[in-house]
Scaffold this active site. Structure first.
Site, short mmCIF file in Angstrom:
data_model
loop_
_atom_site.label_atom_id
_atom_site.label_comp_id
_atom_site.label_asym_id
_atom_site.label_seq_id
_atom_site.Cartn_x
_atom_site.Cartn_y
_atom_site.Cartn_z
N PHE A 106 0.81 -1.22 0.00
CA PHE A 106 0.00 0.00 0.00
C PHE A 106 0.84 1.27 0.00
O PHE A 106 0.36 2.33 -0.39
CB PHE A 106 -0.98 0.00 1.19
CG PHE A 106 -0.39 0.50 2.47
CD1 PHE A 106 0.19 -0.37 3.37
CD2 PHE A 106 -0.40 1.86 2.78
CE1 PHE A 106 0.75 0.09 4.55
CE2 PHE A 106 0.14 2.33 3.95
CZ PHE A 106 0.72 1.45 4.84
N LYS A 107 2.10 1.18 0.40
CA LYS A 107 2.93 2.39 0.45
C LYS A 107 3.18 2.98 -0.94
O LYS A 107 3.62 4.11 -1.07
CB LYS A 107 4.25 2.10 1.15
CG LYS A 107 4.10 1.86 2.64
CD LYS A 107 5.45 1.78 3.34
CE LYS A 107 5.29 1.59 4.83
NZ LYS A 107 4.78 0.24 5.17
#
Ligand SMILES: *Cc1c(COP(=O)(O)O)cnc(C)c1O
Length: 434
Positions: A106-107
């Site tokens: 998700f980063k």
């Protein structure tokens, strides 16, 4: 919009300064001085909008006062130019898979958004001076930042990582890129890498020689865009007729991800409550129980992207709730799991539903299993693809999970890195030649 420091001892900053500086002068985290509520009409139609359309509306809430709409739209659409997150069903618990970006975690979204925003500000200043981003990594951050900044004009990234201490899959995600990404393999541990970066930011000669900035996860440009996911999740649940009494569970380490969701709620996002799920690093969990925030050294776990002993975004959550423990507890509950419980959860979920969790997502799934109440629908964030932790996952399920093509492609690339000692003098001499 103005940004103030959570320590209240630094002058307010513009968005541009907050993004370029990252941290305020008093070492506090930047907070927007107001949060705009999004119009009801947006929520009425959200289920018919694409991820990019939703994200653009949310981004306008944060950034429209500082960036012209056309430019912002380009930044957002460019950031999200990959597959949309999937919502998968595992009985009454839903998984929002946030691993569709370049590094399958998700980063990616925050890193890509920040890269584009930094590139935008640099261009606006009409500076032909290159911006140099220094980032120390123990694995995941380096790959998200390197891929997020890949090919962005006017920016060069130096990723410092400890030799022999990151997994082969992680290492190839930032050493094989080339272009504007340089990987620096430091003969030392992660703390040595971090010390080199910190020293570089404080060094007068280096700062005179080159424009330096960090891509730290506390940067407003990395953390606010994570809220896009939560609006998208709500839209998908609404489409499925499941959006009432929504409980969202976030596997948390530094608490940037969940904090962005709490900002989303202030913008009007109808999520009833949150669960912050921790691994054995239980600082936030303990805070909820006792009202005392007591950081401690992190302990190593199999959900290692959450091994944080002093979650920096706690300061933002605290500020958002006016330092009111009861108010925080009314909206967020906690959970904490030892490695053995995480492993059990992965085995159990696979057996009962066929769904393969990664160790981080497993913390989220289990907290919903244990904490969901009658009439509630639960969504947890699956924050990374299980194949990113193949060694750990295979051992737990006694299996051999498939590596997705995107990851495999990295592993075919040629590793390129610069060898460096952990002495600052050597690192400085190297940068002075750039
Ligand atoms: C960074 C990370 C987390 C924790 O997110 P925070 O914003 O630090 O709370 C969880 N899972 C994965 C896979 C991560 O990379």
């Amino acid at each position: 919009m103005k940004y103030y420091s959570t320590n209240h001892q630094a002058p307010e900053a513009t968005l541009e300064k907050a993004v370029v500086k990252g941290l305020a002068e008093d070492k506090g985290l930047y907070m927007p001085d107001h949060i705009n509520r999004l119009p009801q009409e947006f929520f009425d139609h959200i289920q018919d909008m694409s991820f990019q359309e939703i994200a653009f509306e949310v981004a306008k809430g944060f950034f429209a006062e500082d960036i012209p709409a056309d430019d912002l739209k380009q930044i957002v659409y460019d950031t999200l130019s990959f597959d949309v997150p999937a919502v998968k069903i595992t009985e009454k618990i839903y998984s929002l898979e946030l691993f569709h970006g370049p590094t399958l975690a998700f980063k990616d979204v925050g890193a890509r958004f920040m890269a584009r925003l930094l590139g935008y500000f640099n261009k606006k200043q009409n500076a032909d001076r290159l911006v140099n981003v220094l980032v120390a990594t123990s694995g995941d951050t380096g790959s998200a930042v390197a891929n997020g900044f890949l090919g962005v004009e006017g920016i060069h990234v130096y990723v410092l990582y400890p030799k022999g201490k990151v997994s082969p899959i992680q290492e190839c995600q930032f050493t094989t890129l080339g272009q504007n990404i340089t990987a620096i393999e430091v003969d030392g541990v992660f703390d040595d890498c971090q010390a080199l970066v910190k020293n570089a930011f404080m060094d007068a000669d280096l700062n005179a020689h080159m424009k330096l900035t960090s891509a730290n996860s506390i940067n407003v440009a990395r953390f606010l865009p994570q809220s896009f996911y939560y609006f998208y999740a709500y839209a998908q649940m609404k489409k499925a007729g499941k959006a009432d009494n929504l409980v969202v569970c976030v596997p948390s380490g530094n608490f940037g991800n969940i904090c962005s969701a709490l900002f989303g709620v202030r913008m009007g996002l109808p999520i009833k409550r949150f669960i912050a799920s921790n691994n054995a690093n239980d600082i936030f969990y303990n805070y909820l129980q006792t009202g005392k925030y007591e950081p401690k050294p992190s302990v190593q776990t199999i959900a290692n992207a959450m091994d944080v002993g002093d979650p920096s975004n706690f300061a933002r959550i605290y500020e958002l709730y006016n330092r009111d423990h009861a108010a925080i507890c009314a909206h967020i509950s906690g959970a904490t799991y030892a490695d053995e419980q995480i492993a059990d959860t992965m085995r159990q979920c696979l057996k009962e539903t066929g769904y393969q969790l990664d160790p981080h997502g497993a913390c989220g799934y289990r907290a919903l299993q244990e904490g969901l109440q009658e009439g509630e629908t639960g969504v947890f964030l699956e924050t990374a693809h299980p194949a990113k932790f193949k060694g750990v996952v295979d051992a737990i399920i006694s299996g051999d999970i498939e590596i997705p093509a995107k990851l495999a492609a990295f592993m075919k690339g040629e590793k390129q890195s610069v060898s460096m000692t952990k002495e600052f003098a050597d690192f400085k001499a190297y940068l002075m030649t750039k």
